[in-house]
Design a protein around this motif. Structure first.
Motif, PDB file in Angstrom:
ATOM      1  N   THR A 176      22.013 -32.537 -25.704  1.00 42.96           N
ATOM      2  CA  THR A 176      21.884 -33.340 -26.918  1.00 42.96           C
ATOM      3  C   THR A 176      22.014 -32.481 -28.168  1.00 42.96           C
ATOM      4  O   THR A 176      22.594 -32.909 -29.164  1.00 42.96           O
ATOM      5  CB  THR A 176      20.547 -34.099 -26.925  1.00 42.96           C
ATOM      6  OG1 THR A 176      20.550 -35.020 -25.831  1.00 42.96           O
ATOM      7  CG2 THR A 176      20.352 -34.878 -28.212  1.00 42.96           C
ATOM      8  N   LEU A 177      21.493 -31.253 -28.111  1.00 43.09           N
ATOM      9  CA  LEU A 177      21.688 -30.342 -29.234  1.00 43.09           C
ATOM     10  C   LEU A 177      23.176 -30.049 -29.401  1.00 43.09           C
ATOM     11  O   LEU A 177      23.673 -29.899 -30.520  1.00 43.09           O
ATOM     12  CB  LEU A 177      20.910 -29.043 -29.008  1.00 43.09           C
ATOM     13  CG  LEU A 177      19.381 -29.168 -29.020  1.00 43.09           C
ATOM     14  CD1 LEU A 177      18.738 -27.828 -28.692  1.00 43.09           C
ATOM     15  CD2 LEU A 177      18.882 -29.684 -30.360  1.00 43.09           C
ATOM     16  N   GLY A 178      23.869 -29.996 -28.272  1.00 45.01           N
ATOM     17  CA  GLY A 178      25.320 -29.814 -28.336  1.00 45.01           C
ATOM     18  C   GLY A 178      26.001 -31.005 -28.977  1.00 45.01           C
ATOM     19  O   GLY A 178      26.955 -30.848 -29.754  1.00 45.01           O
ATOM     20  N   ASP A 179      25.514 -32.218 -28.683  1.00 43.42           N
ATOM     21  CA  ASP A 179      26.072 -33.423 -29.312  1.00 43.42           C
ATOM     22  C   ASP A 179      25.878 -33.373 -30.831  1.00 43.42           C
ATOM     23  O   ASP A 179      26.749 -33.787 -31.599  1.00 43.42           O
ATOM     24  CB  ASP A 179      25.398 -34.682 -28.751  1.00 43.42           C
ATOM     25  CG  ASP A 179      25.764 -34.941 -27.295  1.00 43.42           C
ATOM     26  OD1 ASP A 179      26.768 -34.369 -26.826  1.00 43.42           O
ATOM     27  OD2 ASP A 179      25.043 -35.713 -26.635  1.00 43.42           O
ATOM     28  N   PHE A 180      24.726 -32.874 -31.255  1.00 51.17           N
ATOM     29  CA  PHE A 180      24.431 -32.744 -32.687  1.00 51.17           C
ATOM     30  C   PHE A 180      25.398 -31.764 -33.345  1.00 51.17           C
ATOM     31  O   PHE A 180      25.954 -32.035 -34.417  1.00 51.17           O
ATOM     32  CB  PHE A 180      22.980 -32.279 -32.877  1.00 51.17           C
ATOM     33  CG  PHE A 180      22.595 -32.018 -34.304  1.00 51.17           C
ATOM     34  CD1 PHE A 180      22.673 -33.017 -35.266  1.00 51.17           C
ATOM     35  CD2 PHE A 180      22.139 -30.771 -34.689  1.00 51.17           C
ATOM     36  CE1 PHE A 180      22.308 -32.776 -36.585  1.00 51.17           C
ATOM     37  CE2 PHE A 180      21.766 -30.521 -35.997  1.00 51.17           C
ATOM     38  CZ  PHE A 180      21.854 -31.522 -36.949  1.00 51.17           C
ATOM     39  N   VAL A 181      25.629 -30.638 -32.693  1.00 52.89           N
ATOM     40  CA  VAL A 181      26.564 -29.641 -33.222  1.00 52.89           C
ATOM     41  C   VAL A 181      27.968 -30.220 -33.293  1.00 52.89           C
ATOM     42  O   VAL A 181      28.679 -30.033 -34.281  1.00 52.89           O
ATOM     43  CB  VAL A 181      26.533 -28.363 -32.353  1.00 52.89           C
ATOM     44  CG1 VAL A 181      27.705 -27.441 -32.702  1.00 52.89           C
ATOM     45  CG2 VAL A 181      25.209 -27.628 -32.535  1.00 52.89           C
ATOM     46  N   THR A 182      28.368 -30.946 -32.252  1.00 50.79           N
ATOM     47  CA  THR A 182      29.697 -31.563 -32.234  1.00 50.79           C
ATOM     48  C   THR A 182      29.850 -32.577 -33.373  1.00 50.79           C
ATOM     49  O   THR A 182      30.873 -32.609 -34.056  1.00 50.79           O
ATOM     50  CB  THR A 182      29.942 -32.260 -30.885  1.00 50.79           C
ATOM     51  OG1 THR A 182      29.888 -31.282 -29.830  1.00 50.79           O
ATOM     52  CG2 THR A 182      31.302 -32.941 -30.856  1.00 50.79           C
ATOM     53  N   ALA A 183      28.797 -33.389 -33.573  1.00 48.39           N
ATOM     54  CA  ALA A 183      28.827 -34.384 -34.644  1.00 48.39           C
ATOM     55  C   ALA A 183      28.949 -33.731 -36.010  1.00 48.39           C
ATOM     56  O   ALA A 183      29.535 -34.291 -36.942  1.00 48.39           O
ATOM     57  CB  ALA A 183      27.575 -35.252 -34.594  1.00 48.39           C
ATOM     58  N   ALA A 184      28.422 -32.493 -36.114  1.00 48.81           N
ATOM     59  CA  ALA A 184      28.476 -31.774 -37.390  1.00 48.81           C
ATOM     60  C   ALA A 184      29.765 -30.966 -37.552  1.00 48.81           C
ATOM     61  O   ALA A 184      29.990 -30.353 -38.595  1.00 48.81           O
ATOM     62  CB  ALA A 184      27.272 -30.845 -37.503  1.00 48.81           C
ATOM     63  N   GLY A 185      30.604 -30.954 -36.502  1.00 50.47           N
ATOM     64  CA  GLY A 185      31.893 -30.272 -36.613  1.00 50.47           C
ATOM     65  C   GLY A 185      31.971 -28.916 -35.950  1.00 50.47           C
ATOM     66  O   GLY A 185      32.990 -28.231 -36.041  1.00 50.47           O
ATOM     67  N   GLY A 186      30.896 -28.502 -35.262  1.00 47.96           N
ATOM     68  CA  GLY A 186      30.906 -27.217 -34.593  1.00 47.96           C
ATOM     69  C   GLY A 186      31.267 -27.315 -33.131  1.00 47.96           C
ATOM     70  O   GLY A 186      31.486 -28.407 -32.598  1.00 47.96           O
ATOM     71  N   ALA A 187      31.339 -26.156 -32.467  1.00 46.60           N
ATOM     72  CA  ALA A 187      31.668 -26.095 -31.036  1.00 46.60           C
ATOM     73  C   ALA A 187      30.456 -25.549 -30.280  1.00 46.60           C
ATOM     74  O   ALA A 187      30.171 -24.349 -30.350  1.00 46.60           O
ATOM     75  CB  ALA A 187      32.875 -25.196 -30.804  1.00 46.60           C
ATOM     76  N   PRO A 188      29.698 -26.410 -29.588  1.00 47.82           N
ATOM     77  CA  PRO A 188      28.485 -25.955 -28.902  1.00 47.82           C
ATOM     78  C   PRO A 188      28.777 -25.122 -27.662  1.00 47.82           C
ATOM     79  O   PRO A 188      29.739 -25.372 -26.939  1.00 47.82           O
ATOM     80  CB  PRO A 188      27.804 -27.273 -28.528  1.00 47.82           C
ATOM     81  CG  PRO A 188      28.917 -28.257 -28.395  1.00 47.82           C
ATOM     82  CD  PRO A 188      29.928 -27.860 -29.434  1.00 47.82           C
ATOM     83  N   THR A 189      27.920 -24.133 -27.433  1.00 48.98           N
ATOM     84  CA  THR A 189      28.004 -23.291 -26.245  1.00 48.98           C
ATOM     85  C   THR A 189      26.612 -23.186 -25.650  1.00 48.98           C
ATOM     86  O   THR A 189      25.689 -22.700 -26.303  1.00 48.98           O
ATOM     87  CB  THR A 189      28.520 -21.881 -26.593  1.00 48.98           C
ATOM     88  OG1 THR A 189      29.795 -21.983 -27.244  1.00 48.98           O
ATOM     89  CG2 THR A 189      28.673 -21.036 -25.344  1.00 48.98           C
ATOM     90  N   LEU A 190      26.439 -23.645 -24.406  1.00 52.11           N
ATOM     91  CA  LEU A 190      25.131 -23.645 -23.760  1.00 52.11           C
ATOM     92  C   LEU A 190      24.833 -22.248 -23.220  1.00 52.11           C
ATOM     93  O   LEU A 190      25.555 -21.737 -22.364  1.00 52.11           O
ATOM     94  CB  LEU A 190      25.118 -24.668 -22.620  1.00 52.11           C
ATOM     95  CG  LEU A 190      23.773 -24.998 -21.994  1.00 52.11           C
ATOM     96  CD1 LEU A 190      22.838 -25.635 -23.023  1.00 52.11           C
ATOM     97  CD2 LEU A 190      23.964 -25.940 -20.805  1.00 52.11           C
ATOM     98  N   ILE A 191      23.776 -21.630 -23.751  1.00 53.02           N
ATOM     99  CA  ILE A 191      23.405 -20.274 -23.361  1.00 53.02           C
ATOM    100  C   ILE A 191      21.898 -20.215 -23.147  1.00 53.02           C
ATOM    101  O   ILE A 191      21.125 -20.662 -23.996  1.00 53.02           O
ATOM    102  CB  ILE A 191      23.814 -19.249 -24.446  1.00 53.02           C
ATOM    103  CG1 ILE A 191      25.344 -19.196 -24.578  1.00 53.02           C
ATOM    104  CG2 ILE A 191      23.260 -17.860 -24.134  1.00 53.02           C
ATOM    105  CD1 ILE A 191      25.844 -18.342 -25.722  1.00 53.02           C
ATOM    106  N   SER A 192      21.466 -19.671 -22.000  1.00 54.56           N
ATOM    107  CA  SER A 192      20.038 -19.549 -21.705  1.00 54.56           C
ATOM    108  C   SER A 192      19.348 -18.662 -22.730  1.00 54.56           C
ATOM    109  O   SER A 192      19.967 -17.754 -23.306  1.00 54.56           O
ATOM    110  CB  SER A 192      19.819 -18.957 -20.312  1.00 54.56           C
ATOM    111  OG  SER A 192      20.252 -19.852 -19.315  1.00 54.56           O
ATOM    112  N   GLY A 193      18.049 -18.902 -22.912  1.00 50.58           N
ATOM    113  CA  GLY A 193      17.295 -18.123 -23.880  1.00 50.58           C
ATOM    114  C   GLY A 193      17.339 -16.635 -23.593  1.00 50.58           C
ATOM    115  O   GLY A 193      17.450 -15.807 -24.507  1.00 50.58           O
TER     116      GLY A 193
END
Length: 330
Positions: A176-193
């Motif tokens: 969902t955080l990735g969806d937020f980034v996408t909606a804002a125009g960015g490219a999300p990348t899922l990375i563990s802490g």
């Protein structure tokens, strides 16, 4: 690391600690991805001390921090299968089985501490149904650990508005955080802490998203220099125990563990504000710039959020609608 080597290493790490627990009737091994010095690690230490003291040594607690055994994304399966008794995972790690857990990542939905506290209270109309759903994965939630609000990390300049995300790779820790980034125009990348330090250092991503306490515990000021205080999501971790293992414990042991869990949950929740304040101070002392968006800039962030809500309700089904309605009523 090859799967066999990884498994051998994990088994060796567990066996090395086994000797100290031989005298105990029950041993709880807990996997944690963060360092023991982090506030989540300190919270587990409080739990360990309470359990071992109140059980007179009949219950031993072993904490494997810094992702020694399992990465965050591996914890739900490891605990659910019984490979380990307990683990700490970001709530969003259950999104594959229970999309509704990402209610806490709906942009700006929990925008006050009062709303967060009401939502995460045991048995609340938001948390209660989620805890119940998680039982279906083979795990039982013992307590929730507060991690604070989500912030953004960058180099050289703050991330003031969605325009600053356009064309940029952004580290996220949930769909969902990735969806937020996408909606804002960015490219999300899922990375563990546990892997984000290297991601920033190597330039795998341009911008980071995390909790401010993680900046301090992981010394992220060594690889990023600017914090933007967006508080666009509430980050929650949960401590889970394998349900079959839990059901097999003596009632006296369950009572001791539950009492320690309640104490640990209250302690970390009550200290979260001071933990975040301390982390911000540490970041500044180590050369980071902290930027708070203006009202107009926050309005710009919120204006791109509607598609995230729509996607959540579409994917999360009846349970998602139920907890969303409850959250909006807080």
């Amino acid at each position: 690391m090859k799967p066999f080597s990884w498994a051998l290493g994990a088994a060796l790490a567990i066996s090395l600690a086994a000797g100290s627990a031989n005298a105990a009737d029950t041993t709880l091994r807990i996997s944690l991805q963060l360092p023991l010095k982090s506030h989540l690690g300190q919270n587990l230490t409080l739990f360990k001390e309470e359990v071992e003291k109140n059980s007179n040594g009949d219950i031993a607690v072993e904490i494997y921090d810094s992702a020694q055994l399992y990465k965050d994304k591996e914890v739900p399966a490891a605990v659910g299968s019984g490979a380990i008794e307990m683990g700490v995972a970001s709530l969003t790690r259950y999104v594959g089985d229970i999309p509704a857990v990402d209610i806490f990542y709906q942009p700006f939905l929990f925008d006050t501490e009062e709303k967060v506290r009401a939502a995460v209270a045991p048995g609340s109309a938001v948390r209660g149904p989620l805890d119940e759903a998680i039982k279906g994965t083979g795990s039982t939630v013992l307590w929730w650990q507060a991690y604070g609000g989500a912030i953004m990390l960058s180099k050289d300049a703050p991330v003031k508005t969605p325009d600053d995300l356009k064309g940029k790779k952004v580290r996220v820790f949930g769909k969902t955080l990735g969806d937020f980034v996408t909606a804002a125009g960015g490219a999300p990348t899922l990375i563990s802490g546990s892997e984000q330090y290297l991601a920033y250092q190597r330039g795998t991503v341009d911008i980071g998203m995390t909790g401010i306490s993680g900046v301090k515990s992981r010394k992220l000021w060594e690889v990023m220099d600017t914090i933007t205080v967006t508080n666009n999501a509430d980050i929650e971790f949960i401590v889970v125990v394998n349900t079959d293992f839990w059901n097999g414990l003596p009632e006296a042991h369950k009572e001791i563990i539950q009492a320690a869990a309640l104490k640990a949950e209250a302690d970390v929740r009550d200290r979260m504000s001071s933990i975040e304040a301390s982390a911000y101070e540490a970041a500044k002392e180590n050369g980071m710039t902290v930027y708070t968006p203006t009202a107009d800039e926050m309005a710009a962030w919120k204006s791109v959020s509607q598609p995230v809500y729509d996607t959540y309700l579409e994917k999360a089904g009846d349970l998602g609608k139920k907890v969303m309605d409850a959250a909006k009523g807080l």
